[in-house]
Write a protein that holds these residues in place. Structure first.
Motif, PDB file in Angstrom:
ATOM      1  N   TRP A 157     -26.266  59.813  68.707  1.00 24.57           N
ATOM      2  CA  TRP A 157     -27.633  59.463  69.109  1.00 24.57           C
ATOM      3  C   TRP A 157     -28.666  60.208  68.276  1.00 24.57           C
ATOM      4  N   GLU A 158     -28.306  61.388  67.765  1.00 23.43           N
ATOM      5  CA  GLU A 158     -29.243  62.166  66.950  1.00 23.43           C
ATOM      6  C   GLU A 158     -29.113  61.866  65.458  1.00 23.43           C
ATOM      7  N   GLY A 159     -28.148  61.017  65.077  1.00 24.55           N
ATOM      8  CA  GLY A 159     -28.077  60.579  63.696  1.00 24.55           C
ATOM      9  C   GLY A 159     -27.043  61.272  62.836  1.00 24.55           C
ATOM     10  N   ARG A 160     -26.127  62.028  63.441  1.00 30.21           N
ATOM     11  CA  ARG A 160     -25.019  62.570  62.664  1.00 30.21           C
ATOM     12  C   ARG A 160     -23.976  61.477  62.432  1.00 30.21           C
ATOM     13  N   ILE A 161     -23.322  61.524  61.288  1.00 32.48           N
ATOM     14  CA  ILE A 161     -22.301  60.537  60.937  1.00 32.48           C
ATOM     15  C   ILE A 161     -20.935  61.211  60.992  1.00 32.48           C
ATOM     16  N   TRP A 162     -20.037  60.639  61.794  1.00 34.78           N
ATOM     17  CA  TRP A 162     -18.656  61.117  61.891  1.00 34.78           C
ATOM     18  C   TRP A 162     -17.775  60.145  61.104  1.00 34.78           C
ATOM     19  N   VAL A 163     -16.998  60.676  60.160  1.00 30.54           N
ATOM     20  CA  VAL A 163     -16.177  59.842  59.290  1.00 30.54           C
ATOM     21  C   VAL A 163     -14.752  60.369  59.291  1.00 30.54           C
ATOM     22  N   GLN A 164     -13.804  59.535  59.691  1.00 33.13           N
ATOM     23  CA  GLN A 164     -12.403  59.944  59.669  1.00 33.13           C
ATOM     24  C   GLN A 164     -11.720  59.409  58.422  1.00 33.13           C
ATOM     25  N   ARG A 165     -11.102  60.321  57.690  1.00 29.72           N
ATOM     26  CA  ARG A 165     -10.323  59.949  56.518  1.00 29.72           C
ATOM     27  C   ARG A 165      -8.870  59.704  56.915  1.00 29.72           C
ATOM     28  N   ARG A 166      -8.121  59.092  56.019  1.00 34.94           N
ATOM     29  CA  ARG A 166      -6.713  58.853  56.310  1.00 34.94           C
ATOM     30  C   ARG A 166      -5.942  60.160  56.156  1.00 34.94           C
ATOM     31  N   GLY A 167      -4.768  60.195  56.815  1.00 32.22           N
ATOM     32  CA  GLY A 167      -3.929  61.380  56.732  1.00 32.22           C
ATOM     33  C   GLY A 167      -2.960  61.305  55.578  1.00 32.22           C
ATOM     34  N   GLU A 168      -1.897  62.072  55.678  1.00 33.85           N
ATOM     35  CA  GLU A 168      -0.923  62.128  54.592  1.00 33.85           C
ATOM     36  C   GLU A 168      -0.153  60.816  54.450  1.00 33.85           C
ATOM     37  N   GLU A 169       0.095  60.140  55.563  1.00 30.13           N
ATOM     38  CA  GLU A 169       0.772  58.854  55.520  1.00 30.13           C
ATOM     39  C   GLU A 169      -0.256  57.729  55.364  1.00 30.13           C
ATOM     40  N   PRO A 170       0.151  56.588  54.804  1.00 32.45           N
ATOM     41  CA  PRO A 170      -0.820  55.516  54.524  1.00 32.45           C
ATOM     42  C   PRO A 170      -1.608  55.044  55.740  1.00 32.45           C
ATOM     43  N   GLU A 171      -0.968  55.018  56.925  1.00 32.53           N
ATOM     44  CA  GLU A 171      -1.645  54.496  58.106  1.00 32.53           C
ATOM     45  C   GLU A 171      -1.850  55.567  59.172  1.00 32.53           C
ATOM     46  N   SER A 172      -2.035  56.799  58.765  1.00 29.97           N
ATOM     47  CA  SER A 172      -2.236  57.898  59.706  1.00 29.97           C
ATOM     48  C   SER A 172      -3.668  58.394  59.652  1.00 29.97           C
ATOM     49  N   ASP A 173      -4.105  58.975  60.767  1.00 31.36           N
ATOM     50  CA  ASP A 173      -5.445  59.541  60.848  1.00 31.36           C
ATOM     51  C   ASP A 173      -5.456  60.942  60.259  1.00 31.36           C
ATOM     52  N   GLN A 231     -10.587  64.006  67.953  1.00 32.26           N
ATOM     53  CA  GLN A 231     -10.749  62.608  67.580  1.00 32.26           C
ATOM     54  C   GLN A 231     -12.228  62.282  67.568  1.00 32.26           C
ATOM     55  N   ILE A 232     -12.604  61.164  66.969  1.00 30.72           N
ATOM     56  CA  ILE A 232     -13.979  60.712  67.072  1.00 30.72           C
ATOM     57  C   ILE A 232     -14.211  60.266  68.509  1.00 30.72           C
ATOM     58  N   PRO A 233     -15.280  60.719  69.164  1.00 26.94           N
ATOM     59  CA  PRO A 233     -15.527  60.302  70.547  1.00 26.94           C
ATOM     60  C   PRO A 233     -15.574  58.786  70.684  1.00 26.94           C
ATOM     61  N   ASP A 234     -15.130  58.292  71.828  1.00 26.23           N
ATOM     62  CA  ASP A 234     -15.207  56.865  72.104  1.00 26.23           C
ATOM     63  C   ASP A 234     -16.625  56.433  72.424  1.00 26.23           C
ATOM     64  N   ALA A 235     -17.479  57.381  72.776  1.00 21.60           N
ATOM     65  CA  ALA A 235     -18.896  57.088  72.977  1.00 21.60           C
ATOM     66  C   ALA A 235     -19.689  58.371  72.824  1.00 21.60           C
ATOM     67  N   PHE A 236     -20.826  58.261  72.144  1.00 22.21           N
ATOM     68  CA  PHE A 236     -21.783  59.348  72.067  1.00 22.21           C
ATOM     69  C   PHE A 236     -22.913  59.073  73.049  1.00 22.21           C
ATOM     70  N   GLY A 237     -23.540  60.133  73.544  1.00 21.09           N
ATOM     71  CA  GLY A 237     -24.637  59.982  74.477  1.00 21.09           C
ATOM     72  C   GLY A 237     -25.760  60.950  74.184  1.00 21.09           C
ATOM     73  N   PRO A 238     -26.748  61.039  75.077  1.00 22.46           N
ATOM     74  CA  PRO A 238     -27.879  61.942  74.862  1.00 22.46           C
ATOM     75  C   PRO A 238     -27.468  63.397  75.066  1.00 22.46           C
ATOM     76  N   ASP A 239     -28.259  64.298  74.479  1.00 21.76           N
ATOM     77  CA  ASP A 239     -28.064  65.747  74.669  1.00 21.76           C
ATOM     78  C   ASP A 239     -26.666  66.202  74.282  1.00 21.76           C
ATOM     79  N   GLY A 240     -26.069  65.541  73.306  1.00 22.16           N
ATOM     80  CA  GLY A 240     -24.771  65.973  72.818  1.00 22.16           C
ATOM     81  C   GLY A 240     -23.588  65.553  73.661  1.00 22.16           C
ATOM     82  N   LEU A 241     -23.802  64.715  74.668  1.00 25.57           N
ATOM     83  CA  LEU A 241     -22.673  64.238  75.469  1.00 25.57           C
ATOM     84  C   LEU A 241     -21.775  63.340  74.635  1.00 25.57           C
ATOM     85  N   ALA A 242     -20.481  63.476  74.851  1.00 23.93           N
ATOM     86  CA  ALA A 242     -19.502  62.658  74.133  1.00 23.93           C
ATOM     87  C   ALA A 242     -18.340  62.372  75.073  1.00 23.93           C
TER      88      ALA A 242
END
Length: 424
Positions: free
Chosen positions: A352-368, A390-401
């Motif tokens: 909600w505050e505009g930070r970007i969370w980006v998950q890269r792949r892991g060591e295996e081709p289809e791993s997080d 993990q990346i939160p399933d939902a972000f909210g106000p005041d840092g809630l996730a």
């Protein structure tokens, strides 16, 4: 550390900018390629969902969670995996106390017929994407049904279900088109549309144009045998070509001003649009390269997926006269075609505050793998190591996730945590 370059599209690697819709000057921000680890020091606020308890405490299948501006948590709880109408929306306050539950199966307005997803708008209104009604059902902050907004007509015979995202300004949602139907108004692209829910029928505007990688021409073959007679689903699948294995997904998040951040290629390239788009005004890159898809990777993939490409299932159904009849289903998929590279990125979201969370792949081709945190300006804030969070399933106000988790009995629960100020 970062470097900033302003350049036209032609001056930058085509692998990063092939999807850019215009030749206007763009700001390109290259972030350091060296990770700086940060720890997920999240304060737990509350958790909901138990094996046995009251109505508001037990979940069947948590499909979606979301917050409103008051910090209320909305849980879309759905029974079964068949998109049945047996679903409900459970609301909790900022402390995790049960507030209300609304929604039930049925044919009428305000009743769920085939609900796929929900979107929580910041004023507490809820938009339910109900494919059985071919409409978005709108509920007010008290959970009272308000009206239906019919979905726009499409020439496609096959519905491709994708997640929807709330417009921070309210009254609309964003929906990506992953290109599965080939019905795009912009050939060679995977558009993101803004769906206005203000009228009786959804009105759409294109707000981003993601790149559509080249695909083959072998279609899906499928047949269903019902009541002793077979019919083909080839018309429904007409024009539907499966994406190549390891094809870069169209990943996106919505920024606080209504602009988008998205990724559409195998490279580490985050594209930022202004509200209303679709022009890309900034591209954030890291010098992390995609891995080539080798013959050994292809062989391992084929062995792992053997048997999934061709399916024949049999079951039964009961007619109106009470007669039990067999139903057969066969599905034949073409041989896999491989994208030449394994994409660097696997998931993307925005707070909600505009930070970007980006998950890269892991060591295996289809791993997080690790999760990077960046600002919309391209400042690199740090990286969570693999499996740290993990990346939160939902972000909210005041840092809630909100995080959807399964316990040892596969019972769903939702854990709400508060993120530190620098990464929220």
């Amino acid at each position: 550390m970062k470097s900033v370059i302003c350049a036209p599209v032609g001056a930058i690697s085509a692998a990063l900018l092939v999807a850019s819709p215009t030749l206007a000057a763009q700001q390109v921000v290259e972030v350091t390629g060296r990770d700086r680890q940060i720890e997920p020091d999240f304060e737990e606020v509350y958790r909901v969902g138990v094996i046995e308890g009251d109505t508001g405490e037990m979940f069947a299948e948590v499909k979606t969670v979301g917050f409103d501006a008051a910090g209320h948590l909305y849980v879309f709880d759905r029974s079964g995996d068949d998109n049945s109408g047996d679903a409900r929306i459970v609301v909790f306050d900022r402390t995790g106390a049960f507030v209300r539950v609304f929604g039930s199966a049925g044919e009428g307005p305000g009743e769920f017929k085939d609900p796929y997803d929900i979107v929580i708008l910041r004023d507490g209104s809820t938009a339910v994407e109900d494919n059985g009604h071919d409409a978005y059902q709108i509920f007010d902050p008290s959970g009272t049904f308000v009206r239906m907004v019919r979905m726009a007509e499409t020439d496609s015979k096959l519905v491709v279900l994708t997640d929807v995202f709330a417009d921070p300004a309210g009254g609309a949602v964003y929906k990506p088109d992953h290109g599965g139907t080939g019905d795009s108004d912009a050939p060679g692209s995977r558009p993101v549309t803004r769906l206005s829910l203000a009228g009786e029928v959804v009105e759409t505007d294109t707000v981003a144009l993601g790149w559509l990688p080249p695909r083959g021409d072998e279609a899906i073959e499928a047949e269903i045998e019902v009541l002793g007679g077979a019919f083909s689903l080839s018309d429904a699948f007409k024009g539907v070509v499966l994406p190549a294995e390891f094809e870069p997904a169209l990943l996106m998040g919505v920024m606080p001003d209504g602009g988008l951040v998205y990724s559409d290629s195998s490279a580490y390239a985050l594209k930022i649009t202004s509200p209303g788009g679709p022009e890309v005004r900034r591209i954030i890159t890291r010098p992390l390269r995609p891995e080539p898809v080798t013959e050994s990777i292809k062989k391992e993939y084929r062995e792992r997926r053997a048997g999934r490409r061709n399916r024949t299932d049999t079951s039964s159904a009961t007619t109106d006269q009470g007669e039990i009849v067999p139903i057969g289903f066969s599905l034949e998929l073409p041989e896999p075609v491989f994208f030449p590279e394994i994409p660097v990125l696997r998931a993307l979201s925005a707070t909600w505050e505009g930070r970007i969370w980006v998950q890269r792949r892991g060591e295996e081709p289809e791993s997080d793998g690790p999760i990077d945190i960046l600002t919309v300006e391209g400042d690199y804030l740090g990286t969570f190591r693999t499996d740290a969070t993990q990346i939160p399933d939902a972000f909210g106000p005041d840092g809630l996730a909100a995080f959807i988790e399964l316990d040892e009995f596969d019972v769903a629960r939702v854990v709400v945590r508060r993120l530190p100020a620098e990464i929220r």
